[in-house]
Design an enzyme around this catalytic site. Sequence first.
Site, short mmCIF file in Angstrom:
data_model
loop_
_atom_site.label_atom_id
_atom_site.label_comp_id
_atom_site.label_asym_id
_atom_site.label_seq_id
_atom_site.Cartn_x
_atom_site.Cartn_y
_atom_site.Cartn_z
N HIS A 16 48.34 -22.06 12.00
CA HIS A 16 47.97 -21.74 10.61
C HIS A 16 47.84 -22.99 9.76
O HIS A 16 46.87 -23.15 9.00
CB HIS A 16 49.00 -20.79 10.00
CG HIS A 16 48.68 -20.32 8.63
ND1 HIS A 16 48.92 -21.09 7.50
CD2 HIS A 16 48.13 -19.16 8.18
CE1 HIS A 16 48.53 -20.42 6.42
NE2 HIS A 16 48.05 -19.25 6.80
N ASP A 17 48.81 -23.88 9.87
CA ASP A 17 48.80 -25.11 9.06
C ASP A 17 48.37 -26.33 9.87
O ASP A 17 48.44 -27.46 9.36
CB ASP A 17 50.20 -25.37 8.49
CG ASP A 17 50.60 -24.35 7.43
OD1 ASP A 17 49.78 -23.48 7.10
OD2 ASP A 17 51.75 -24.42 6.95
N THR A 18 47.93 -26.11 11.10
CA THR A 18 47.55 -27.24 11.96
C THR A 18 46.19 -26.93 12.59
O THR A 18 45.23 -26.64 11.90
CB THR A 18 48.62 -27.50 13.02
OG1 THR A 18 48.95 -26.28 13.71
CG2 THR A 18 49.89 -28.05 12.38
#
Length: 369
Positions: free
Chosen positions: A210-212
Site C-alpha cells: 500500500h505504501d511501497t
Amino acid sequence: MNTGYNFRPPSTSPNATSTNYVGPTNGSLATSPVVPGQFFDRIIQIWLENTDFATASAAPEFKSLASRGILLDSYYGLTHPSEPNYVATVGGDFWGMASDNLFNIPSNIATIVDLLDTKSISWASYQENMPTDGFTGFSFSSANYLSPGSSRTRAFYVRKHNPLIIYDSVATVPSRAARIRNFNDFAADVNANAIPQWVFVTPNLVNDGHDTDVKFTSSWLKYWLEPLLANPNFNDGRTLILLTFDENETQTVNNQIFALLLGGSIPASLQGTTDSTFYTHYSALSTVQANWALGSLGRFDTNKTLANVYSPVAAAVGYTNQVVTGSSIPDLSQSGTTPGPLNPDPSLVTPYPAPDTSAVGAGGGPVFV
C-alpha cells in the site's frame, strides 16, 4: 508508490515473535477437531494492496510462486477504494461503501464466521502490527522499524484492511474478537500447530504494497510466505492458499487483479497452470461454502455470475461455474455508484437489506438468518 524504504524484516522469521509487532502474544489458540472439506481442510487468504495484474504477474517473485500454483488471470476486485473490497469478501456485500472511513456494520449482519461456526470450523484473522487482539481502533502507529534509531513512529496497521473487525457481529463478541490476532500470536499458533481452518492474513502497510510497491512486497513474500510454504504447521497436504490483491491501481480500467492458488492441496498436475474462469472476491465465500457444504449469507455470495467457485474445488464437489468472458465481464471499476446503507450520497442510501432466504449458494445449505 515507492516511499524510498528498503525492505527490512520485522522479525527474525515468520514464526518468531518481535517487538516490532508491539502487541504481546496471548499464547496459542486451542486446537480443535478438523472438519474435513471436499478439496481442502484449511484455507489461508493473504491480501495485498493496489496493484495492476500486469505489474504483479511480471514481478519475478510472483512468477516463481505462480510456477507452483494456479494463476487465476480473470480475477476481479469489486469496487474502489480498499475497504469495501475487504468487507465484501467476508460479508457478501459492500453495502454501497465508497470510502475508507471508520464503519461499524450492525451486529445483526452475518459474516462468514456465522457460517463456519454452524459446523464448528475453526477460524482466525492475523493482522500485522495490530497492537492487541480484537483492537477496534482506526489505525495504530508504532516505532518505524524500517529506520533504525529514528524517534519517529508511523502507522503500520489500519482497520480498513481488517474486514471482520468492521462487523459488530464479530467485534462486539469477546470470544470472536479474540480471534482477530496479531503477528506475535501468529508465531505462537504456527509453532503450536494451531493455525485454524479458515484464515485471513493482512500484512502491514509497507509489506502489503500500500505504501511501497510490488518489489517491496516481493521481498516480504520471500521472507514470510516462502518459508511457511515448507512448514507443515502452515501448509500441509490439505491446505489451499489464496494470494491476491484488494483492487487494481489503474482505476480507469476494469478491476482485474493478480490472484494465485497455492498450497499442498494443489496437485502436481495443476501446478504452473492458468485458470481463466471469471472470479471476484465473492468467490472466496462461495468456494468455502462449496468445500464444506455450508449455507450462505443470501447476498452476492449466491450470485451465479459474481461468485464462481475456484475450479479445482468446483470439480471436487460437482459445482458448475458460469462462463463469463469478454464483454460479459461486468465493469467493477466503479466507486460510489452502488446504492446501500453506507453510500456517502444521501440519494443512494438504502436500509440494510434482509438476506434473500430463497437463494441457494454453492454449498447447498440454508441461508443464515
